[in-house]
Design a protein around this motif. Structure first.
Motif, PDB file in Angstrom:
ATOM      1  N   LEU A   4      81.341  36.053  53.166  1.00  0.00           N
ATOM      2  CA  LEU A   4      80.226  37.029  52.924  1.00  0.00           C
ATOM      3  C   LEU A   4      80.294  37.432  51.308  1.00  0.00           C
ATOM      4  O   LEU A   4      81.108  37.688  50.937  1.00  0.00           O
ATOM      5  CB  LEU A   4      80.172  38.378  53.733  1.00  0.00           C
ATOM      6  N   ILE A   5      79.210  37.075  50.620  1.00  0.00           N
ATOM      7  CA  ILE A   5      78.936  37.374  49.357  1.00  0.00           C
ATOM      8  C   ILE A   5      78.335  38.593  49.305  1.00  0.00           C
ATOM      9  O   ILE A   5      77.062  38.691  49.688  1.00  0.00           O
ATOM     10  CB  ILE A   5      78.343  36.123  48.716  1.00  0.00           C
ATOM     11  N   ILE A   6      78.822  39.569  48.678  1.00  0.00           N
ATOM     12  CA  ILE A   6      78.533  41.183  48.865  1.00  0.00           C
ATOM     13  C   ILE A   6      78.377  41.564  47.411  1.00  0.00           C
ATOM     14  O   ILE A   6      79.435  41.545  46.651  1.00  0.00           O
ATOM     15  CB  ILE A   6      79.478  41.998  49.615  1.00  0.00           C
ATOM     16  N   ASP A   7      77.393  42.483  47.181  1.00  0.00           N
ATOM     17  CA  ASP A   7      77.125  42.594  45.817  1.00  0.00           C
ATOM     18  C   ASP A   7      77.591  44.455  45.891  1.00  0.00           C
ATOM     19  O   ASP A   7      77.182  45.175  46.626  1.00  0.00           O
ATOM     20  CB  ASP A   7      75.491  43.029  45.285  1.00  0.00           C
ATOM     21  N   THR A   8      78.962  44.645  45.345  1.00  0.00           N
ATOM     22  CA  THR A   8      79.650  45.935  45.782  1.00  0.00           C
ATOM     23  C   THR A   8      78.910  47.151  45.432  1.00  0.00           C
ATOM     24  O   THR A   8      79.376  48.138  45.638  1.00  0.00           O
ATOM     25  CB  THR A   8      81.080  45.977  45.170  1.00  0.00           C
ATOM     26  N   ARG A   9      77.904  46.981  44.487  1.00  0.00           N
ATOM     27  CA  ARG A   9      77.013  48.124  43.879  1.00  0.00           C
ATOM     28  C   ARG A   9      76.196  48.775  45.118  1.00  0.00           C
ATOM     29  O   ARG A   9      75.964  49.970  45.268  1.00  0.00           O
ATOM     30  CB  ARG A   9      76.370  48.048  42.679  1.00  0.00           C
ATOM     31  N   THR A  10      76.006  47.984  45.830  1.00  0.00           N
ATOM     32  CA  THR A  10      74.827  48.293  46.995  1.00  0.00           C
ATOM     33  C   THR A  10      75.301  47.946  48.332  1.00  0.00           C
ATOM     34  O   THR A  10      74.809  48.286  49.271  1.00  0.00           O
ATOM     35  CB  THR A  10      73.507  47.922  46.958  1.00  0.00           C
ATOM     36  N   ASN A  11      76.500  47.185  48.323  1.00  0.00           N
ATOM     37  CA  ASN A  11      77.072  46.472  49.566  1.00  0.00           C
ATOM     38  C   ASN A  11      76.010  45.542  50.403  1.00  0.00           C
ATOM     39  O   ASN A  11      76.077  45.161  51.528  1.00  0.00           O
ATOM     40  CB  ASN A  11      77.466  47.468  50.688  1.00  0.00           C
ATOM     41  N   THR A  12      75.081  45.083  49.536  1.00  0.00           N
ATOM     42  CA  THR A  12      74.159  44.149  50.075  1.00  0.00           C
ATOM     43  C   THR A  12      74.654  42.515  50.362  1.00  0.00           C
ATOM     44  O   THR A  12      75.420  42.350  49.364  1.00  0.00           O
ATOM     45  CB  THR A  12      72.864  44.046  49.091  1.00  0.00           C
ATOM     46  N   ILE A  13      74.388  42.028  51.349  1.00  0.00           N
ATOM     47  CA  ILE A  13      75.017  40.877  51.468  1.00  0.00           C
ATOM     48  C   ILE A  13      73.836  39.674  51.467  1.00  0.00           C
ATOM     49  O   ILE A  13      72.845  39.891  51.631  1.00  0.00           O
ATOM     50  CB  ILE A  13      75.055  40.591  53.059  1.00  0.00           C
ATOM     51  N   PHE A  14      74.300  38.832  50.450  1.00  0.00           N
ATOM     52  CA  PHE A  14      73.453  37.717  50.031  1.00  0.00           C
ATOM     53  C   PHE A  14      72.974  36.467  50.618  1.00  0.00           C
ATOM     54  O   PHE A  14      72.261  35.853  50.812  1.00  0.00           O
ATOM     55  CB  PHE A  14      73.792  37.313  48.478  1.00  0.00           C
ATOM     56  N   GLU A  44      78.962  39.878  37.964  1.00  0.00           N
ATOM     57  CA  GLU A  44      79.825  41.256  37.832  1.00  0.00           C
ATOM     58  C   GLU A  44      79.312  41.871  39.112  1.00  0.00           C
ATOM     59  O   GLU A  44      78.047  42.079  39.466  1.00  0.00           O
ATOM     60  CB  GLU A  44      79.304  41.786  36.606  1.00  0.00           C
ATOM     61  N   GLY A  45      80.203  42.557  39.621  1.00  0.00           N
ATOM     62  CA  GLY A  45      79.844  43.542  40.575  1.00  0.00           C
ATOM     63  C   GLY A  45      79.769  42.678  42.183  1.00  0.00           C
ATOM     64  O   GLY A  45      79.777  43.305  43.233  1.00  0.00           O
ATOM     65  N   PHE A  70      70.535  43.038  54.728  1.00  0.00           N
ATOM     66  CA  PHE A  70      71.530  43.382  55.398  1.00  0.00           C
ATOM     67  C   PHE A  70      72.663  43.885  54.610  1.00  0.00           C
ATOM     68  O   PHE A  70      72.737  43.500  53.292  1.00  0.00           O
ATOM     69  CB  PHE A  70      72.143  42.006  55.813  1.00  0.00           C
ATOM     70  N   ARG A  71      73.570  44.714  54.889  1.00  0.00           N
ATOM     71  CA  ARG A  71      74.564  45.290  54.271  1.00  0.00           C
ATOM     72  C   ARG A  71      76.039  45.366  55.055  1.00  0.00           C
ATOM     73  O   ARG A  71      75.943  45.277  56.192  1.00  0.00           O
ATOM     74  CB  ARG A  71      74.294  46.897  53.903  1.00  0.00           C
ATOM     75  N   TYR A  72      76.986  45.325  54.089  1.00  0.00           N
ATOM     76  CA  TYR A  72      78.573  45.266  54.837  1.00  0.00           C
ATOM     77  C   TYR A  72      78.976  46.718  54.673  1.00  0.00           C
ATOM     78  O   TYR A  72      79.107  47.231  53.519  1.00  0.00           O
ATOM     79  CB  TYR A  72      79.170  44.270  54.184  1.00  0.00           C
ATOM     80  N   VAL A  79      78.288  44.659  59.743  1.00  0.00           N
ATOM     81  CA  VAL A  79      77.088  44.159  59.069  1.00  0.00           C
ATOM     82  C   VAL A  79      75.982  45.215  59.795  1.00  0.00           C
ATOM     83  O   VAL A  79      75.608  45.178  61.038  1.00  0.00           O
ATOM     84  CB  VAL A  79      76.658  42.854  59.117  1.00  0.00           C
ATOM     85  N   TYR A  80      75.032  45.756  59.004  1.00  0.00           N
ATOM     86  CA  TYR A  80      74.175  46.459  59.396  1.00  0.00           C
ATOM     87  C   TYR A  80      72.728  46.168  58.724  1.00  0.00           C
ATOM     88  O   TYR A  80      72.906  45.411  57.427  1.00  0.00           O
ATOM     89  CB  TYR A  80      74.308  47.872  59.530  1.00  0.00           C
ATOM     90  N   GLU A  81      71.522  46.322  59.263  1.00  0.00           N
ATOM     91  CA  GLU A  81      70.378  45.830  58.656  1.00  0.00           C
ATOM     92  C   GLU A  81      69.532  47.275  58.226  1.00  0.00           C
ATOM     93  O   GLU A  81      69.580  48.192  59.340  1.00  0.00           O
ATOM     94  CB  GLU A  81      69.551  44.976  59.498  1.00  0.00           C
ATOM     95  N   LEU A  82      68.999  47.109  57.258  1.00  0.00           N
ATOM     96  CA  LEU A  82      68.087  48.523  56.980  1.00  0.00           C
ATOM     97  C   LEU A  82      66.527  48.089  56.492  1.00  0.00           C
ATOM     98  O   LEU A  82      66.416  46.966  56.002  1.00  0.00           O
ATOM     99  CB  LEU A  82      68.639  49.601  56.067  1.00  0.00           C
ATOM    100  N   TYR A  83      65.767  49.045  56.649  1.00  0.00           N
ATOM    101  CA  TYR A  83      64.463  48.817  55.816  1.00  0.00           C
ATOM    102  C   TYR A  83      64.355  49.206  54.324  1.00  0.00           C
ATOM    103  O   TYR A  83      64.925  50.143  54.147  1.00  0.00           O
ATOM    104  CB  TYR A  83      63.322  49.572  56.721  1.00  0.00           C
ATOM    105  N   ILE A  84      63.711  48.663  53.716  1.00  0.00           N
ATOM    106  CA  ILE A  84      63.571  48.649  52.286  1.00  0.00           C
ATOM    107  C   ILE A  84      61.849  48.991  52.126  1.00  0.00           C
ATOM    108  O   ILE A  84      61.206  47.788  52.604  1.00  0.00           O
ATOM    109  CB  ILE A  84      64.110  47.719  51.467  1.00  0.00           C
ATOM    110  N   ILE A  85      61.572  49.782  51.587  1.00  0.00           N
ATOM    111  CA  ILE A  85      60.300  50.034  51.288  1.00  0.00           C
ATOM    112  C   ILE A  85      59.653  49.084  50.301  1.00  0.00           C
ATOM    113  O   ILE A  85      60.240  49.477  49.317  1.00  0.00           O
ATOM    114  CB  ILE A  85      59.609  51.411  51.347  1.00  0.00           C
TER     115      ILE A  85
END
Length: 155
Positions: A4-14, A44-45, A70-72, A79-85
């Motif tokens: 899983l490639i994760i942006d650790t600032r937001t925990n977003t999975i790419f 970075e991050g 998707f976030r980790y 792994v969870y999913e959330l809505y982004i407006i």
């Protein structure tokens, strides 16, 4: 083993392809971040998290004006999913609904004209009104999303 490639600032999975079937694969990202000597240099991050197995919460249904992400969760390894407006998606849907509402204005005008001259209303006006009100209610709901304080926030 899943990467899983994760942006650790937001925990977003790419690289969502590995578990959702859409998006890019981890190896595609890694290849793009590999230098001429074959070393992967992550932005970075970012980090690569290798997991044997993980659980994912139920996939969210599509929602007007939103995209999902998707976030980790490192603590629970889920792994969870959330809505982004997304304002542009909200505005696009409002425009579509407004056009649909405008396309039925002629029915209101014909019904009004008929009532002025004592004629029969040419439509089931209760149905026309209910349909138009449902569209107005949806427009109001979407406008409420645009007015949220955390406009581009998650929920």
């Amino acid at each position: 083993m899943i990467k899983l490639i994760i942006d650790t600032r937001t925990n977003t999975i790419f690289n969502t392809f590995e578990f959702s079937g859409t998006g890019a694969k981890a190896d595609d990202y890694i290849l793009g971040w590999t230098d001429t000597e074959g070393e992967c240099i992550l932005p970075e991050g970012f980090l690569i998290q290798e997991v044997d197995d993980f659980s994912i919460t139920e996939m969210l249904p599509a929602k007007d004006g939103c995209r999902t992400e998707f976030r980790y969760d490192f603590a629970t390894e889920t792994v969870y999913e959330l809505y982004i407006i997304e304002p542009y998606l909200v505005i696009s849907k409002i425009t579509e609904l407004t056009n649909r509402l405008n396309s039925t204005d002629y029915k209101v005008i014909k019904a009004y004209e008929a009532s002025l001259i004592g004629g029969a209303v040419p439509y089931n006006f209760n149905q026309v009104h209910a349909e138009r009100q449902a569209i107005r209610d949806k427009i109001n709901e979407l406008e409420g999303l645009l007015n949220r304080e955390e406009l581009k926030g998650e929920y």
